[in-house]
Design an enzyme around this catalytic site. Sequence first.
Site, PDB file in Angstrom:
ATOM      1  N   HIS A 269       0.768  -1.284  -0.121  1.00 32.68           N
ATOM      2  CA  HIS A 269       0.024  -0.054  -0.031  1.00 32.68           C
ATOM      3  C   HIS A 269       0.741   1.233  -0.047  1.00 32.68           C
ATOM      4  O   HIS A 269       0.587   2.198  -0.870  1.00 32.68           O
ATOM      5  CB  HIS A 269      -1.024  -0.077   1.264  1.00 32.68           C
ATOM      6  CG  HIS A 269      -1.930  -1.024   1.208  1.00 32.68           C
ATOM      7  ND1 HIS A 269      -1.984  -2.072   2.092  1.00 32.68           N
ATOM      8  CD2 HIS A 269      -3.023  -1.343   0.516  1.00 32.68           C
ATOM      9  CE1 HIS A 269      -2.938  -2.880   1.891  1.00 32.68           C
ATOM     10  NE2 HIS A 269      -3.751  -2.270   0.752  1.00 32.68           N
TER      11      HIS A 269
ATOM     12  N   GLN B 124     -18.491  -6.304  -1.996  1.00 33.91           N
ATOM     13  CA  GLN B 124     -17.435  -7.117  -2.776  1.00 33.91           C
ATOM     14  C   GLN B 124     -17.076  -8.326  -2.426  1.00 33.91           C
ATOM     15  O   GLN B 124     -16.111  -8.889  -2.974  1.00 33.91           O
ATOM     16  CB  GLN B 124     -16.129  -6.176  -3.266  1.00 33.91           C
ATOM     17  CG  GLN B 124     -15.461  -5.863  -2.353  1.00 33.91           C
ATOM     18  CD  GLN B 124     -14.218  -4.764  -2.765  1.00 33.91           C
ATOM     19  OE1 GLN B 124     -14.692  -3.656  -2.615  1.00 33.91           O
ATOM     20  NE2 GLN B 124     -12.740  -5.252  -2.622  1.00 33.91           N
TER      21      GLN B 124
END
Length: 282
Positions: free
Chosen positions: A37, A61
């Site tokens: 990240h 999701q």
Amino acid sequence: MEVLKSKKVLQDFIERQKEMGKKIGFAPTMGALHDGHLSLYKMAKEENDLVVSSIFVNPTQFNNPDDLKKYPRDINRDISILEKSGLVDAVYIPEVTDIYPEKTESRNYDFGGLENEMEGKSRPGHFDGVGTVVEELFNQVKPDNAYFGEKDFQQLAIIKKMTENKKLLINIKGVPVYRAENGLALSSRNQRLQEDRREASKVIFETLKKVNDWFRVVTIPEIKARVQDIFDQQRGMQLEYFLIADEETLRETDFFYKDRNFRAFIVVMVDGVRLIDNMHLD
């Protein structure tokens, strides 16, 4: 670093930054942050005046409710990682109602067939969930540039298509896969593996490197057979799928065309943890 915990606080912050003419870079996450990240924010820092992160575990999701429950969450740890990195100016941590003010459900999207390949075959509706949350975050954060890792290459393609279809004035930028020293693609799911199993999982990257060596020299059916054989010999690992696909359409191919770009995609279950990886084939 600003910690923004509601849509209203975010919007006030973004409005002030826009008034000062700042160019905004943005990378959304579901938390459980790692160096992969941070590689997104490093690129964003180099290319923008202001870098914004978001942390939101998006319920729409997840096809499997157990996956949603098991997804690692430690918001204080994530905030600390972002602060110590010095790469992020603000982090947005919305409530579910900030993203889904009425019902927690996905919109329907046309991704030009990209959603029906690979992950879409076994996870119906998954990419509608991705499109919904990313579009909403884009509308709220109003970034100039947005950054996504190439580890989730299909997701990157989906977001590019959604941005194009919606005519959003945002540059979508792919960031190369960030890997551990042994080559394993960094993922929040890796936290669920014992250290020895993380080390054993380096075979995934090693296999992709072999595929790149075999590319254009060995037929695709033979490559697939070799990959299957590799994982048949691994303890506690099951090859869910391996395929070679056109990078633009994401459709699986059984033949190499010299004027197209191809990428190898692999998904392996390691002690019940689903690991994904991919590699551009030279």
